[in-house]
Enzyme design. Structure first.
Site, PDB file in Angstrom:
ATOM      1  CE  LYS A  22     -24.200  79.973  94.970  1.00  0.00           C
ATOM      2  NZ  LYS A  22     -24.398  79.468  96.344  1.00  0.00           N
ATOM      3  CG  ASN A  23     -24.124  75.816  95.271  1.00  0.00           C
ATOM      4  OD1 ASN A  23     -23.586  76.830  95.735  1.00  0.00           O
ATOM      5  ND2 ASN A  23     -25.430  75.672  95.205  1.00  0.00           N
ATOM      6  NE  ARG A  93     -26.608  77.971 105.330  1.00  0.00           N
ATOM      7  CZ  ARG A  93     -26.448  77.516 106.549  1.00  0.00           C
ATOM      8  NH1 ARG A  93     -26.416  78.373 107.536  1.00  0.00           N
ATOM      9  NH2 ARG A  93     -26.287  76.247 106.786  1.00  0.00           N
ATOM     10  CB  CYS A 117     -29.841  82.280 105.441  1.00  0.00           C
ATOM     11  SG  CYS A 117     -30.599  80.952 104.528  1.00  0.00           S
ATOM     12  NE  ARG A 122     -29.523  76.537 104.254  1.00  0.00           N
ATOM     13  CZ  ARG A 122     -28.946  77.231 103.255  1.00  0.00           C
ATOM     14  NH1 ARG A 122     -29.312  78.457 103.055  1.00  0.00           N
ATOM     15  NH2 ARG A 122     -28.000  76.707 102.514  1.00  0.00           N
ATOM     16  N   PRO A 123     -29.545  74.291 110.096  1.00  0.00           N
ATOM     17  CG  PRO A 123     -30.665  72.493 111.054  1.00  0.00           C
ATOM     18  CD  PRO A 123     -30.856  73.647 110.117  1.00  0.00           C
ATOM     19  CB  VAL A 124     -24.028  72.734 110.682  1.00  0.00           C
ATOM     20  CG1 VAL A 124     -24.135  73.755 109.565  1.00  0.00           C
ATOM     21  CG2 VAL A 124     -23.720  73.409 112.020  1.00  0.00           C
ATOM     22  CG  ASP A 125     -28.478  68.480 112.829  1.00  0.00           C
ATOM     23  OD1 ASP A 125     -28.834  69.431 112.103  1.00  0.00           O
ATOM     24  OD2 ASP A 125     -28.919  67.333 112.690  1.00  0.00           O
ATOM     25  CD  GLN A 126     -27.937  64.753 110.134  1.00  0.00           C
ATOM     26  OE1 GLN A 126     -27.470  63.668 109.781  1.00  0.00           O
ATOM     27  NE2 GLN A 126     -28.707  64.893 111.196  1.00  0.00           N
ATOM     28  CG  ASP A 305     -30.475  75.772  94.965  1.00  0.00           C
ATOM     29  OD1 ASP A 305     -29.279  75.449  94.968  1.00  0.00           O
ATOM     30  OD2 ASP A 305     -31.136  75.973  96.000  1.00  0.00           O
ATOM     31  CB  ILE A 327     -35.217  71.285 100.255  1.00  0.00           C
ATOM     32  CG1 ILE A 327     -35.407  70.275  99.122  1.00  0.00           C
ATOM     33  CG2 ILE A 327     -33.809  71.290 100.814  1.00  0.00           C
ATOM     34  CD1 ILE A 327     -35.057  68.850  99.473  1.00  0.00           C
ATOM     35  NE  ARG A 397     -24.259  84.893  99.038  1.00  0.00           N
ATOM     36  CZ  ARG A 397     -24.672  84.158 100.069  1.00  0.00           C
ATOM     37  NH1 ARG A 397     -25.650  84.598 100.823  1.00  0.00           N
ATOM     38  NH2 ARG A 397     -24.136  82.992 100.336  1.00  0.00           N
TER      39      ARG A 397
HETATM   40  C1  EPZ Z   1     -26.693  73.316  99.510  1.00  0.00           C
HETATM   41  O1  EPZ Z   1     -26.957  73.941 100.740  1.00  0.00           O
HETATM   42  C2  EPZ Z   1     -26.602  74.434  98.496  1.00  0.00           C
HETATM   43  N1  EPZ Z   1     -25.503  75.329  98.843  1.00  0.00           N
HETATM   44  C3  EPZ Z   1     -27.925  75.199  98.472  1.00  0.00           C
HETATM   45  O2  EPZ Z   1     -27.825  76.182  97.452  1.00  0.00           O
HETATM   46  C4  EPZ Z   1     -29.050  74.229  98.116  1.00  0.00           C
HETATM   47  O3  EPZ Z   1     -30.274  74.904  98.170  1.00  0.00           O
HETATM   48  C5  EPZ Z   1     -29.056  73.055  99.110  1.00  0.00           C
HETATM   49  O4  EPZ Z   1     -27.765  72.425  99.143  1.00  0.00           O
HETATM   50  C6  EPZ Z   1     -30.090  71.991  98.740  1.00  0.00           C
HETATM   51  O5  EPZ Z   1     -29.825  71.511  97.452  1.00  0.00           O
HETATM   52  C7  EPZ Z   1     -24.236  74.945  98.574  1.00  0.00           C
HETATM   53  O6  EPZ Z   1     -23.986  73.863  98.048  1.00  0.00           O
HETATM   54  C8  EPZ Z   1     -23.147  75.909  98.944  1.00  0.00           C
HETATM   55  P1  EPZ Z   1     -28.584  70.978 102.758  1.00  0.00           P
HETATM   56  P2  EPZ Z   1     -26.866  73.082 102.102  1.00  0.00           P
HETATM   57  O7  EPZ Z   1     -27.623  70.732 103.865  1.00  0.00           O
HETATM   58  O8  EPZ Z   1     -25.854  72.013 101.958  1.00  0.00           O
HETATM   59  C9  EPZ Z   1     -31.352  70.468 106.557  1.00  0.00           C
HETATM   60  C10 EPZ Z   1     -27.987  78.280  96.490  1.00  0.00           C
HETATM   61  O9  EPZ Z   1     -29.004  78.892  96.179  1.00  0.00           O
HETATM   62  N2  EPZ Z   1     -30.093  70.189 107.291  1.00  0.00           N
HETATM   63  O10 EPZ Z   1     -28.625  70.007 101.618  1.00  0.00           O
HETATM   64  O11 EPZ Z   1     -26.743  74.033 103.223  1.00  0.00           O
HETATM   65  C11 EPZ Z   1     -31.417  71.892 106.030  1.00  0.00           C
HETATM   66  O12 EPZ Z   1     -31.930  72.755 107.009  1.00  0.00           O
HETATM   67  C12 EPZ Z   1     -27.928  77.559  97.812  1.00  0.00           C
HETATM   68  O13 EPZ Z   1     -26.973  78.149  95.763  1.00  0.00           O
HETATM   69  C13 EPZ Z   1     -30.175  69.809 108.633  1.00  0.00           C
HETATM   70  O14 EPZ Z   1     -31.265  69.725 109.215  1.00  0.00           O
HETATM   71  O15 EPZ Z   1     -28.299  72.419 102.153  1.00  0.00           O
HETATM   72  C14 EPZ Z   1     -32.349  71.740 104.848  1.00  0.00           C
HETATM   73  O16 EPZ Z   1     -33.675  71.753 105.324  1.00  0.00           O
HETATM   74  C15 EPZ Z   1     -29.130  77.870  98.691  1.00  0.00           C
HETATM   75  N3  EPZ Z   1     -29.025  69.533 109.300  1.00  0.00           N
HETATM   76  C16 EPZ Z   1     -32.018  70.358 104.306  1.00  0.00           C
HETATM   77  O17 EPZ Z   1     -31.356  69.671 105.362  1.00  0.00           O
HETATM   78  C17 EPZ Z   1     -27.796  69.616 108.687  1.00  0.00           C
HETATM   79  O18 EPZ Z   1     -26.776  69.330 109.353  1.00  0.00           O
HETATM   80  C18 EPZ Z   1     -31.102  70.345 103.096  1.00  0.00           C
HETATM   81  O19 EPZ Z   1     -30.020  71.199 103.389  1.00  0.00           O
HETATM   82  C19 EPZ Z   1     -27.741  69.992 107.344  1.00  0.00           C
HETATM   83  C20 EPZ Z   1     -28.894  70.266 106.660  1.00  0.00           C
END
Ligand code: EPZ
Length: 417
Positions: A22-23, A93, A117, A122-126, A305, A327, A397
């Site tokens: 999926k990912n 997301r 969620c 889950r911010p997207v600032d990066q 995960d 995480i 999902r």
């Molecule tokens: C991906 O989510 C996966 N989803 C998630 O899988 C997985 O749990 C996660 O990576 C960690 O491995 C997909 O690939 C679609 P992150 P993602 O950005 O990219 C923080 C599942 O069960 N962060 O690596 O959203 C964030 O809050 C799902 O299949 C910021 O602060 O995760 C988290 O604490 C759930 N700012 C950490 O980083 C940002 O801009 C890691 O999040 C981005 C992230």
């Protein structure tokens, strides 16, 4: 609303085929936005999130063919409507992954903020900071990101933390940028590497994927390609954890053993006999597992995960396990539901202490997020009597044909109203 009914206490035996990841499929579907040529994908899992991504891309004007036997073709001949609306984004997301490619291809995008969620803010600032470093103007109004960029330019981007979709979004954007982009502190997940493989097949110039430093040299245009999505390493780990908890002997085919090393190591520590060969993983488990403590970490560490599924196995293990989640800030919701089945779990900050018990008792429980639901399925397979899991749309999902696959391994499991 559908529920899953599981009668626990049976060994698992037989063979199960792992579906596409999926990912990996989700960011790779977004790569179709980067070219006006067709992108033909194989081994795409039939999942709610894939259907949501198809709808989202189709709303923008992408031609998305019907998904037949894991095949789907996407073609963004022209993108009439570079908008990702709240209605779809709030359900998935990963929709934020259209932002980078839309900016790269169209120079503009309007994408709803994903919002939080169950497992965290889950911010997207990066994602935003990286795109701004590449010259994008991004403002946030009424819950939407309004982004424009005449032409993205390559930049050196040192990310503050490891983010999987953040790395993917910026890699997608950088493919068509003017000049070279260097992503430092990049995510090393296999799904990032699979996306890079697909982008290279489309003509992108990317190196270093799988390491913490990814270099992308922008090109003027990308072509179409054919790509086979990698096997789902989290689905693989989920079935391995289910066998380690319930006992039995199962072979997983169409797998990628090299991507589940941390999970295999943890389950071997629990006493499972696991052998790997090419795309095959065989697991055998006699009797109760031993407790295994883990701390989640970015790849190649133990995957967040898989945290909930390993907790379910630890609930019936011999001994005490400490599971530390580093995480996400709220990823122990499944503990509250596992306690309803008789599990002995205490939460101390971001660590869950699990004292294994000999038996869980079936009960009615509720899924709260995708991997929490998977942990309730694992627990239901070992609990005595009937477990009824509500809100299983979370499962749909991310797991293809879960009850069919588990029933094929001898589980007594059915979807009921
Ligand atoms: C991906 O989510 C996966 N989803 C998630 O899988 C997985 O749990 C996660 O990576 C960690 O491995 C997909 O690939 C679609 P992150 P993602 O950005 O990219 C923080 C599942 O069960 N962060 O690596 O959203 C964030 O809050 C799902 O299949 C910021 O602060 O995760 C988290 O604490 C759930 N700012 C950490 O980083 C940002 O801009 C890691 O999040 C981005 C992230």
């Amino acid at each position: 609303m559908d529920k899953l009914q599981i009668i626990g206490g049976r060994l698992l035996a037989g063979e199960v085929r792992v579906s596409g990841a999926k990912n990996a499929a989700l960011p790779i579907m977004c790569a179709s936005l980067l070219t006006d040529q067709p992108l033909a994908l194989d081994n795409v899992p039939s999942l709610m999130d894939v259907r949501t991504m198809s709808k989202l891309l189709a709303q923008m004007g992408v031609e998305v063919g019907d998904q037949e036997g894991g095949r789907v073709q996407l073609q963004a001949a022209n993108i009439a409507n570079p908008v990702a609306g709240y209605e779809l984004v709030k359900t998935m997301r990963a929709s934020v992954l259209v932002l980078g490619p839309l900016l790269a291809r169209c120079g503009r995008a309007k994408v709803s903020l994903p919002g939080g969620c169950a497992i965290g803010a889950r911010p997207v600032d990066q994602h935003v900071r990286g795109l701004q470093a590449m010259g994008a103007e991004i403002t946030v109004e009424q819950g939407y990101m309004h982004a424009t960029a005449k032409r993205l330019r390559g930049a050196r981007i040192a990310m503050d933390l490891v983010t999987v979709t953040g790395t993917e979004n910026l890699m997608l954007a950088a493919c068509l940028a003017e000049g070279t982009t260097l992503l430092e502190n990049a995510a090393r997940e296999p799904e990032v590497v699979d996306l890079a493989h697909c982008l290279r097949a489309m003509g992108a110039k990317i190196e270093g994927d799988g390491s913490q430093a990814i270099r992308i040299q922008g090109v003027n245009a990308l072509s179409g390609a054919r790509h086979r999505v990698m096997p789902d390493r989290i689905e693989t780990g989920t079935y391995l954890a289910a066998v380690a908890a319930a006992g039995g002997k199962v072979r997983l085919s169409a797998a990628a053993p090299e991507t589940v090393a941390a999970t295999i190591q943890a389950l071997r520590e629990a006493g499972a006999k696991i052998s790997c060969r090419a795309d095959m993983i065989e697991i055998e488990m006699d009797g109760r597992p031993g407790s295994v403590s883990v701390t989640t970490a970015p790849y190649p560490g133990f995957p967040t995960d898989m945290q909930a599924q390993l907790m379910a196995m630890n609930c019936v293990a011999r001994g005490k396990a400490e599971i530390t989640e580093t995480i996400f800030e709220n990823r122990f919701m499944h503990a509250l539901e596992l306690q309803r089945l008789g599990a002995d779990i205490s939460i101390q900050g971001n660590t869950a202490v699990v004292q294994g018990v000999a038996r869980l008792q079936g009960a009615s429980v509720m899924a709260t997020d995708l991997r929490a639901s998977a942990s309730l399925v694992v627990a239901g397979l070992v609990a005595q009597g009937e477990t009824l899991i509500d809100r299983i749309y979370h499962l749909d999902r991310g797991y293809e044909a879960l009850e069919r696959k588990l029933a094929g391994l001898g589980a007594k499991i059915a979807r009921v109203r």
